[in-house]
Enzyme design. Structure first.
Site, PDB file in Angstrom:
ATOM      1  N   ASP A 122      92.391  52.420 -34.003  1.00 18.73           N
ATOM      2  CA  ASP A 122      91.844  51.125 -33.599  1.00 18.73           C
ATOM      3  C   ASP A 122      90.785  50.613 -34.565  1.00 18.73           C
ATOM      4  O   ASP A 122      90.717  49.416 -34.855  1.00 18.73           O
ATOM      5  CB  ASP A 122      91.233  51.211 -32.200  1.00 18.73           C
ATOM      6  CG  ASP A 122      92.246  51.565 -31.131  1.00 18.73           C
ATOM      7  OD1 ASP A 122      93.453  51.606 -31.444  1.00 18.73           O
ATOM      8  OD2 ASP A 122      91.839  51.820 -29.989  1.00 18.73           O
ATOM      9  N   ASP A 200      91.185  44.626 -34.034  1.00 21.64           N
ATOM     10  CA  ASP A 200      91.468  46.053 -33.995  1.00 21.64           C
ATOM     11  C   ASP A 200      92.570  46.337 -35.000  1.00 21.64           C
ATOM     12  O   ASP A 200      93.552  45.581 -35.102  1.00 21.64           O
ATOM     13  CB  ASP A 200      91.958  46.483 -32.608  1.00 21.64           C
ATOM     14  CG  ASP A 200      90.827  46.786 -31.636  1.00 21.64           C
ATOM     15  OD1 ASP A 200      89.677  46.394 -31.916  1.00 21.64           O
ATOM     16  OD2 ASP A 200      91.108  47.390 -30.580  1.00 21.64           O
ATOM     17  N   HIS A 249      97.152  45.415 -28.987  1.00 26.68           N
ATOM     18  CA  HIS A 249      97.759  46.383 -29.897  1.00 26.68           C
ATOM     19  C   HIS A 249      99.276  46.216 -29.968  1.00 26.68           C
ATOM     20  O   HIS A 249      99.980  46.179 -28.965  1.00 26.68           O
ATOM     21  CB  HIS A 249      97.382  47.818 -29.539  1.00 26.68           C
ATOM     22  CG  HIS A 249      95.899  48.045 -29.615  1.00 26.68           C
ATOM     23  ND1 HIS A 249      95.286  49.154 -29.081  1.00 26.68           N
ATOM     24  CD2 HIS A 249      94.892  47.298 -30.167  1.00 26.68           C
ATOM     25  CE1 HIS A 249      93.984  49.080 -29.292  1.00 26.68           C
ATOM     26  NE2 HIS A 249      93.720  47.957 -29.953  1.00 26.68           N
ATOM     27  N   ASP A 251     101.553  48.253 -31.290  1.00 27.45           N
ATOM     28  CA  ASP A 251     102.433  49.417 -31.347  1.00 27.45           C
ATOM     29  C   ASP A 251     103.115  49.771 -30.037  1.00 27.45           C
ATOM     30  O   ASP A 251     103.833  50.775 -29.966  1.00 27.45           O
ATOM     31  CB  ASP A 251     101.709  50.642 -31.934  1.00 27.45           C
ATOM     32  CG  ASP A 251     100.364  50.902 -31.298  1.00 27.45           C
ATOM     33  OD1 ASP A 251     100.057  50.306 -30.257  1.00 27.45           O
ATOM     34  OD2 ASP A 251      99.603  51.720 -31.868  1.00 27.45           O
ATOM     35  N   CYS A 357      98.318  55.929 -31.350  1.00 28.22           N
ATOM     36  CA  CYS A 357      96.907  55.558 -31.155  1.00 28.22           C
ATOM     37  C   CYS A 357      95.962  56.703 -31.508  1.00 28.22           C
ATOM     38  O   CYS A 357      94.870  56.476 -32.040  1.00 28.22           O
ATOM     39  CB  CYS A 357      96.666  55.173 -29.688  1.00 28.22           C
ATOM     40  SG  CYS A 357      97.593  53.733 -29.128  1.00 28.22           S
TER      41      CYS A 357
END
Length: 373
Positions: A122, A200, A249, A251, A357
């Site tokens: 992050d 991020d 995020h 992903d 992550c």
């Protein structure tokens, strides 16, 4: 000391320990996060905008409190298994320092306690031989990167580039106090404004010269523009339109697994909205996540979307680490020519993520390439 020795010492190192341009080249060195002294996210509007409603209510009582010891212990057992797998596959594992996230810190505008160092992806973005510290939008993460400073200094001394994006103030102007989560049919809106650049690193995914990004509740347009200008002509940055109501995020929305193979989340992105660059790629529509009874990968307890079953870590173009309990995903990956390596990790979810992550790939073999014609 000879003159040749002096000359060699003055020059930049010929080998750089940081080298990573995509998500799939053979992985040789990785940073894996820690859970020591982890605390619940702060009771703040920026957090409520990004987590499931069931957990959002709990933050009114648990915000910034220390995670129960038994939760940390359960997750640490799985983390140790994960690290063992990585090392068994020939990958060097590095760890951040243990720091005290319970200490209250303050700026001239606000005060907070910390969060944890569970998710290095992050706050740090690796682009080739450069590591970029990102200006994260959560106040509790303001000093999180101190846990990585010794590693960053080591990489810098050995030849890596080390950049820090402008440090944000994170004043009240950044947050929309009137924000509410948009319902289906409403246009997307975000809890953060455009008062200063924030982003991020996990909202960016790398495919060589092309980088894909989602605007989200932690990444604003100014943040994307800052990175665009910083990288210049070396990389092309493409915005990805998503339909997730609480975007945070990329992903768990799209995940490039290998050249020509893109995994997508059908709940978060329309096939018609996938960037046109991927038109020659195989689009793999991810299977629904298996709901695991007990533990914390369930509809009531995870701090993340259940779609972290997509939160995979590629060790190369075939080997992929995947949650052991996600049997449907494991079968799916095998059917498409991958070699899944199962690992228990569902107890890590309360701390913010899964395998992608929880890691930051520092060195992958290969050079900068274009994968789109």
């Amino acid at each position: 000391m000879t003159s040749s020795t002096i000359k060699k010492e003055k020059n930049q190192p010929s080998y750089c320990p940081v080298n990573s341009y995509n998500e799939w080249s053979p992985l040789e060195e990785v940073i894996v996060g820690r859970l020591e002294n982890a605390r619940f996210p702060a009771n703040h509007i920026s957090v409520h905008a990004t987590i499931p409603k069931s957990l959002s209510k709990l933050l009114y009582f648990l915000g910034s409190q220390r995670f129960p010891k038994f939760l940390i212990e359960q997750a640490n057992k799985e983390l140790a298994e994960f690290i063992h797998i990585l090392e068994s596959e020939g990958i060097r594992v590095r760890r951040p320092d243990v720091i005290d996230f319970g200490r209250t810190f303050k700026t001239p505008y606000w005060k907070s306690k910390g969060l944890c160092s569970a998710c290095p992806r992050d706050g740090l973005l690796v682009l080739g031989d450069e590591i970029i510290e990102t200006p994260m939008a959560w106040r509790s993460r303001y000093f999180e990167l101190h846990a990585y400073q010794k590693l960053l200094i080591e990489y810098f001394k050995k030849g890596a580039k080390w950049t820090s994006a402008p440090k944000p103030k994170l004043t009240d102007d950044l947050y929309d106090k009137r924000y509410s989560i948009p319902v289906e049919g409403e246009p997307l809106r975000y809890v953060i404004t455009e008062s200063e650049p924030v982003f991020d690193a996990a909202d960016f995914i790398r495919c060589g010269k092309d980088i894909f990004v989602t605007r989200s509740n932690v990444t604003n347009e100014l943040g994307i523009q800052w990175l665009e200008r910083h990288v210049g002509d070396k990389f092309n940055i493409h915005r990805v339109e998503v339909k997730c109501r609480q975007p945070m995020h990329i992903d768990s929305t799209i995940m490039p697994l290998a050249p020509g193979k893109l995994l997508i989340n059908p709940d978060y992105i329309e096939v018609t909205k996938i960037p046109k660059l991927f038109k020659s790629w195989d689009i793999l529509v991810a299977p629904k996540p298996d709901i695991v009874s007990g533990g914390f990968l369930n509809t009531n307890a995870s701090m993340c979307s259940l779609w972290i079953n997509m939160n995979l870590l590629m060790l190369d173009e075939q080997r992929v680490i995947v949650e052991k309990n996600q049997e449907t995903m494991i079968r799916f990956l095998k059917e498409h020519g991958f070699k899944p390596i199962p690992c228990s990790f569902m107890n890590y979810a309360p701390f913010g993520g899964a395998f992608h992550c929880a890691t930051l790939d520092i060195f992958r073999r290969g050079t900068l390439e274009s994968y789109f014609g």
